[in-house]
Scaffold this active site. Structure first.
Site, PDB file in Angstrom:
ATOM      1  N   GLU A   1      -3.124  -4.424  -3.104  1.00  0.00           N
ATOM      2  CA  GLU A   1      -3.650  -5.284  -4.170  1.00  0.00           C
ATOM      3  C   GLU A   1      -3.646  -4.524  -5.501  1.00  0.00           C
ATOM      4  OE1 GLU A   1      -4.929  -4.645  -1.201  1.00  0.00           O
ATOM      5  OE2 GLU A   1      -6.232  -6.229  -0.450  1.00  0.00           O
TER       6      GLU A   1
ATOM      7  N   ASN B   1       0.839  -1.198   0.000  1.00  0.00           N
ATOM      8  CA  ASN B   1       0.000   0.000   0.000  1.00  0.00           C
ATOM      9  C   ASN B   1       0.873   1.247   0.000  1.00  0.00           C
ATOM     10  OD1 ASN B   1       0.619  -0.879   2.661  1.00  0.00           O
ATOM     11  ND2 ASN B   1      -1.074   0.273   3.546  1.00  0.00           N
TER      12      ASN B   1
ATOM     13  N   CYS C   1      -4.285   0.766  -2.425  1.00  0.00           N
ATOM     14  CA  CYS C   1      -4.106  -0.450  -1.632  1.00  0.00           C
ATOM     15  C   CYS C   1      -3.029  -1.331  -2.284  1.00  0.00           C
ATOM     16  CB  CYS C   1      -5.404  -1.255  -1.591  1.00  0.00           C
ATOM     17  SG  CYS C   1      -6.737  -0.432  -0.716  1.00  0.00           S
TER      18      CYS C   1
END
Ligand code: THU
Length: 239
Positions: free
Chosen positions: A160, A147, A158
């Site tokens: 991901e 992040n 984030c």
């Protein structure tokens, strides 16, 4: 490589705007950034976020942002240059060699999880001090993400999504499963925004959640987001 080769890595099926840029880090390394749209438009990642966070997640700091064209005001370029004290240069003809974040040679889950936890040290978390890491399987190896926060909370990403953004800008599109860890939390699970983004790029994958009591939870992307936002009518092309 050049800007038109990098542009082919953008994911813009809703607008066709193949926006790209590169960031030169203070180390001299060049980081690629491509626009990555989402069916839910506000979840789209701009070329600036993509390149700058690629640089920051590598532990480098941005020195210059180089674009093939002039930025428009909606790209918030003044915010980004002020945030990192870097210059904007426009040079459509520039040739460059891109930083490659790929990690190869990790074949068993124990090694992947060890790497995943180590990766948290690279998270950029001045606001939350809450580190998250992600490793995205691709046919070429694992793409890491952490992040990255900035002074504007809304413009951070984030872990991901940093992994997905780095995968696109590195030219990897053949995605497998994703591993996620957040060691400071008793429980880790991707946020709703990430679920929508994961659904778009990894519809057939599993997300492996590294709970810090050493349990692992493996869920399908589709299980994470039932009743996802859909609508092929928005898609204008396959690019
Ligand atoms: N965060 C992630 O990296 N992934 C998630 O799925 C949830 C939240 C980060 C974003 C921000 O840097 C911090 O955690 C607190 O929200």
């Amino acid at each position: 490589m050049n800007f038109s080769e990098l542009a082919a890595r953008s994911y813009v099926p809703y607008s066709g705007l193949k926006q790209v840029c590169i960031v030169r880090g203070r180390s001299g390394t060049i980081y690629g950034g491509v626009r990555i749209e989402n069916l839910s438009y506000p979840l789209s990642i701009s070329r600036f976020q993509s390149a700058l966070f690629n640089c920051l997640a590598a532990g480098d700091s941005p020195e210059a942002i180089i674009l093939p064209d002039n930025p428009s005001h909606n790209e918030l370029h003044e915010y980004w240059t002020k945030e990192y004290g870097c210059e904007i240069e426009t040079d459509p003809g520039t040739e460059f060699t891109l930083y490659n974040p790929l990690i190869s040679g990790l074949n068993n889950e124990a090694d992947i999880l060890k790497k995943l936890r180590e990766l948290c040290d690279s998270a950029v978390t001045p606001n939350s001090d809450f580190q998250v890491s992600a490793l995205l399987e691709t046919s070429e190896g694992l793409i890491p993400g952490v992040n990255v926060e900035c002074s504007s909370w809304e413009l951070g990403l984030c872990a991901e999504r940093v992994a997905i953004s780095r995968a696109f800008s590195s030219g990897c599109t053949d995605f497998g499963d994703m591993y996620v860890s957040a060691p400071k939390s008793e429980y880790v699970s991707p946020c709703g925004g990430c679920r929508q983004v994961l659904f778009e790029h990894l519809p057939n994958s599993r997300i492996i959640l590294d709970q810090n009591d050493n349990r692992r939870m493996s869920v399908k992307t589709t299980q994470l987001l039932p009743y996802h936002f859909g609508g092929e009518v928005l898609r204008k092309s396959n690019s």
